[in-house]
Write a protein that holds these residues in place. Structure first.
Motif, PDB file in Angstrom:
ATOM      1  N   GLY A  10      10.208  26.203  31.366  1.00  0.00           N
ATOM      2  CA  GLY A  10      11.515  25.551  31.490  1.00  0.00           C
ATOM      3  C   GLY A  10      11.543  24.279  32.301  1.00  0.00           C
TER       4      GLY A  10
ATOM      5  N   PHE B 294       9.011  19.004  28.460  1.00  0.00           N
ATOM      6  CA  PHE B 294       9.283  18.900  27.029  1.00  0.00           C
ATOM      7  C   PHE B 294       8.028  18.998  26.179  1.00  0.00           C
ATOM      8  CE2 PHE B 294       7.544  14.728  26.043  1.00  0.00           C
ATOM      9  CZ  PHE B 294       7.335  14.231  27.315  1.00  0.00           C
TER      10      PHE B 294
ATOM     11  N   GLU C 222      11.025  33.466  26.781  1.00  0.00           N
ATOM     12  CA  GLU C 222      12.324  33.799  26.191  1.00  0.00           C
ATOM     13  C   GLU C 222      12.202  34.875  25.123  1.00  0.00           C
ATOM     14  OE1 GLU C 222      15.043  33.168  27.518  1.00  0.00           O
ATOM     15  OE2 GLU C 222      14.152  31.847  28.993  1.00  0.00           O
TER      16      GLU C 222
ATOM     17  N   GLY D 230      14.398  24.127  37.413  1.00  0.00           N
ATOM     18  CA  GLY D 230      14.235  23.192  36.304  1.00  0.00           C
ATOM     19  C   GLY D 230      15.563  22.779  35.694  1.00  0.00           C
TER      20      GLY D 230
ATOM     21  N   GLU E  30      18.990  31.868  35.146  1.00  0.00           N
ATOM     22  CA  GLU E  30      18.389  30.879  36.055  1.00  0.00           C
ATOM     23  C   GLU E  30      18.802  31.091  37.520  1.00  0.00           C
ATOM     24  OE1 GLU E  30      19.444  29.872  33.003  1.00  0.00           O
ATOM     25  OE2 GLU E  30      18.575  27.914  32.471  1.00  0.00           O
TER      26      GLU E  30
ATOM     27  N   LYS F 205      22.284  22.937  29.495  1.00  0.00           N
ATOM     28  CA  LYS F 205      22.332  23.330  30.909  1.00  0.00           C
ATOM     29  C   LYS F 205      21.312  24.411  31.206  1.00  0.00           C
ATOM     30  CE  LYS F 205      25.983  23.161  33.707  1.00  0.00           C
ATOM     31  NZ  LYS F 205      27.273  23.536  34.299  1.00  0.00           N
ATOM     32  N   ALA F 206      21.074  25.266  30.209  1.00  0.00           N
ATOM     33  CA  ALA F 206      20.191  26.409  30.442  1.00  0.00           C
ATOM     34  C   ALA F 206      18.922  26.306  29.595  1.00  0.00           C
ATOM     35  CB  ALA F 206      20.918  27.705  30.113  1.00  0.00           C
ATOM     36  N   THR F 207      17.804  26.622  30.212  1.00  0.00           N
ATOM     37  CA  THR F 207      16.510  26.586  29.520  1.00  0.00           C
ATOM     38  C   THR F 207      16.535  27.444  28.267  1.00  0.00           C
ATOM     39  OG1 THR F 207      15.404  26.294  31.620  1.00  0.00           O
ATOM     40  CG2 THR F 207      14.073  27.152  29.812  1.00  0.00           C
ATOM     41  N   ARG F 208      17.127  28.623  28.433  1.00  0.00           N
ATOM     42  CA  ARG F 208      17.156  29.561  27.330  1.00  0.00           C
ATOM     43  C   ARG F 208      17.881  28.976  26.116  1.00  0.00           C
ATOM     44  NH1 ARG F 208      16.706  34.061  25.265  1.00  0.00           N
ATOM     45  NH2 ARG F 208      18.460  34.940  24.139  1.00  0.00           N
TER      46      ARG F 208
ATOM     47  N   ILE G 132      15.595  26.473  24.227  1.00  0.00           N
ATOM     48  CA  ILE G 132      14.574  27.146  23.398  1.00  0.00           C
ATOM     49  C   ILE G 132      15.217  27.774  22.160  1.00  0.00           C
ATOM     50  CG2 ILE G 132      13.059  29.186  23.375  1.00  0.00           C
ATOM     51  CD1 ILE G 132      11.750  26.790  24.660  1.00  0.00           C
ATOM     52  N   ARG G 133      16.374  28.360  22.336  1.00  0.00           N
ATOM     53  CA  ARG G 133      17.068  28.966  21.187  1.00  0.00           C
ATOM     54  C   ARG G 133      17.490  27.890  20.194  1.00  0.00           C
ATOM     55  NH1 ARG G 133      21.974  31.604  23.174  1.00  0.00           N
ATOM     56  NH2 ARG G 133      22.167  32.667  21.191  1.00  0.00           N
TER      57      ARG G 133
ATOM     58  N   GLY H  70      14.377  19.518  32.394  1.00  0.00           N
ATOM     59  CA  GLY H  70      14.105  20.270  31.177  1.00  0.00           C
ATOM     60  C   GLY H  70      13.891  19.393  29.962  1.00  0.00           C
ATOM     61  N   MET H  71      13.986  20.019  28.809  1.00  0.00           N
ATOM     62  CA  MET H  71      13.746  19.300  27.568  1.00  0.00           C
ATOM     63  C   MET H  71      15.062  18.992  26.857  1.00  0.00           C
ATOM     64  SD  MET H  71      12.250  22.483  25.397  1.00  0.00           S
ATOM     65  CE  MET H  71      13.172  22.946  23.934  1.00  0.00           C
TER      66      MET H  71
END
Lengths: 382, 86
Positions: free
Chosen positions: A37, A40, A52, A232, A246, B14-17, B20-21, B47-48
């Protein structure tokens, strides 16, 4: 000569693991690397996606749906998960109720909190094997109660507690279920929607590696974080982010461990012995003269572990004999559950614990019964 | 309705999850995009983000797909490389 699985300490940590667990960990460490997390690029994205996916798989295992993956907070194990809930809920001078079979992960944490914030620890009424007595709890006064905490399955005698029925009695009071011994056992599921907080570990019945566990809860908003640091996300702020998970996962997680747990969840192990085989083992052991079983009074609430002790023999001596004469590996002593042993009358000597795994066959259980019979006979006839 | 006509747009999370989703969902739908680092001018999060060319996919279409999964995102319009310096 037959090769038996002689490892019976699966309540401490399970062995063996599905081979895919080590393969996945090696693949992550050797081929993927990358953090969670934070970036990129492909290496980091793959690692993040692996974490995840494991979050979704554990949600599915606990509540039957991957949609509740955001209810899963990863920790380093069940102990840190219990600490997160007990310290995060901010107990003040309130009552907490516990079962009489709690592990030190609960008892030591509550004892420290009691000294710090003055919460009062009360023990739920129970039958002689520690099974919560629902007739008596129905008449208890739960006013000013901040939380009820129950070990789903005792790590000493294997009693499985009626957590759903208890929740029906306590209503809105948060229920914390320590499911360290049961998450991963298909016949011992918790009705997740009935429980406010479930803590679990990956390295026991789930057959994952050690160092990964967590909290499953739809009420994470009731908790304050216990560990602070980088996530992150929301990096412009010195405050932890509001979003779960998080909010509760500062720092780099145990990536290799989580990847290994994911592999374990994708490769569940069907039990190689039946409940009848298990009952036969208990019957055979209970027939040994001088041996006392510490188990559930009712087999219907018997989990996959139990203890025994032998009149006139030191438990350590019996466990040592079993190991050196027969190669049987057991856990002897108080099992980090002095409270349970006090309640069951086995304090301070403790007991010898037998904890089964899905990998055990009926033949393994037969070998164990014969080995215990021989060891007890040898030691008593000296 | 699109707020970035003919330009690149970027989805931030806002959230990493959620990131990814979102990536997984949009790849399932065979959408073409680049995973990029979040520009420092937009956020200090590390993050990305997902970068799209509006000529290929409309912002509305992408948002709709993510809404179906309850994924929250913030859209930022970017200049196309050939627009830079004009």
């Amino acid at each position: 000569m037959a090769q038996y699985n002689k490892y019976f300490d699966n309540a401490a940590t399970s062995y063996p693991k599905p081979p895919e667990v080590a393969q996945a960990i090696a693949h992550y460490l050797n081929e993927i690397g990358g953090t969670y997390g934070r970036s990129f690029y492909e290496r980091s994205r793959l690692a993040t996606a692996m974490v995840e996916e494991t979050r979704e798989l554990i949600a599915e295992r606990i509540c039957g749906s991957r949609r509740h993956a955001d209810h899963v907070v990863f920790t380093s194990g069940a102990t840190s998960a219990l600490n997160l809930v007990l310290q995060g809920i901010r107990l003040k001078g309130d009552n907490v109720f516990i079962s009489p079979l709690e592990h030190h992960a609960v008892m030591r944490t509550l004892t420290a909190l009691s000294a710090r914030v003055g919460c009062k620890i009360n023990v739920l009424p129970a039958k002689s094997d520690g099974l919560i007595d629902l007739e008596k709890t129905a008449t208890l006064d739960f006013s000013r109660t901040a939380m009820v905490i129950v070990s789903h399955q005792s790590n000493v005698n294997g009693v499985v507690q009626p957590v759903t029925a208890l929740k029906e009695q306590i209503g809105e009071i948060p229920l914390l279920v320590d499911a360290a011994q049961t998450v991963g056992r298909p016949h011992l599921t918790v009705e997740a929607e009935m429980v406010d907080f479930i803590t679990w570990t990956g390295h026991k019945a789930l057959h994952g590696p050690s160092g990964v566990g967590g909290v499953f809860s739809g009420k994470l908003q009731l908790l304050e974080p216990m560990v602070f640091g980088g996530t992150g996300s929301n990096s412009e702020s010195y405050a932890m982010p509001d979003e779960s998970p998080e909010r509760f996962e500062a720092g780099t997680p145990n990536l290799a461990g989580i990847v290994g747990l994911g592999a374990a969840l994708r490769h569940p192990v069907a039990s190689r012995h039946s409940r009848e085989d298990y009952l036969r083992l208990l019957d055979e052991l209970s027939a040994i003269k001088g041996l006392k079983l510490h188990r559930a009074a009712d087999f219907a609430v018997q989990g996959d572990l139990f203890s025994f002790s032998c009149e006139g023999l030191d438990c350590g001596e019996v466990a040592t004999h079993l190991y050196y004469q027969h190669g049987i590996e057991t856990r002897v002593g108080l099992h980090c559950a002095a409270m349970a042993h006090r309640f069951l009358g086995t304090f301070p000597q403790g007991t010898i614990r037998i904890a089964l795994s899905s990998f055990h066959t009926a033949e393994d259980l037969g070998f164990l019964a014969a080995a215990v019979r021989e060891s007890v006979h040898d030691l008593l006839s000296r | 309705m699109t707020s970035c006509p003919g330009k690149l747009f970027l989805l931030a999370f806002k959230a990493t999850r959620d990131a990814i989703r979102a990536e997984s969902r949009l790849r399932e739908k065979r959408m073409v995009f680049r995973v990029v680092a979040l520009p420092r001018t937009l956020s200090s999060a590390c993050g990305m983000a997902l970068e799209f060319d509006e000529r290929n996919f409309s912002e509305t279409e992408v948002i709709r797909l993510l809404d179906e999964l309850g994924i929250k995102t913030v859209v930022h319009c970017l200049k196309k490389p050939e627009d830079a310096g004009r």
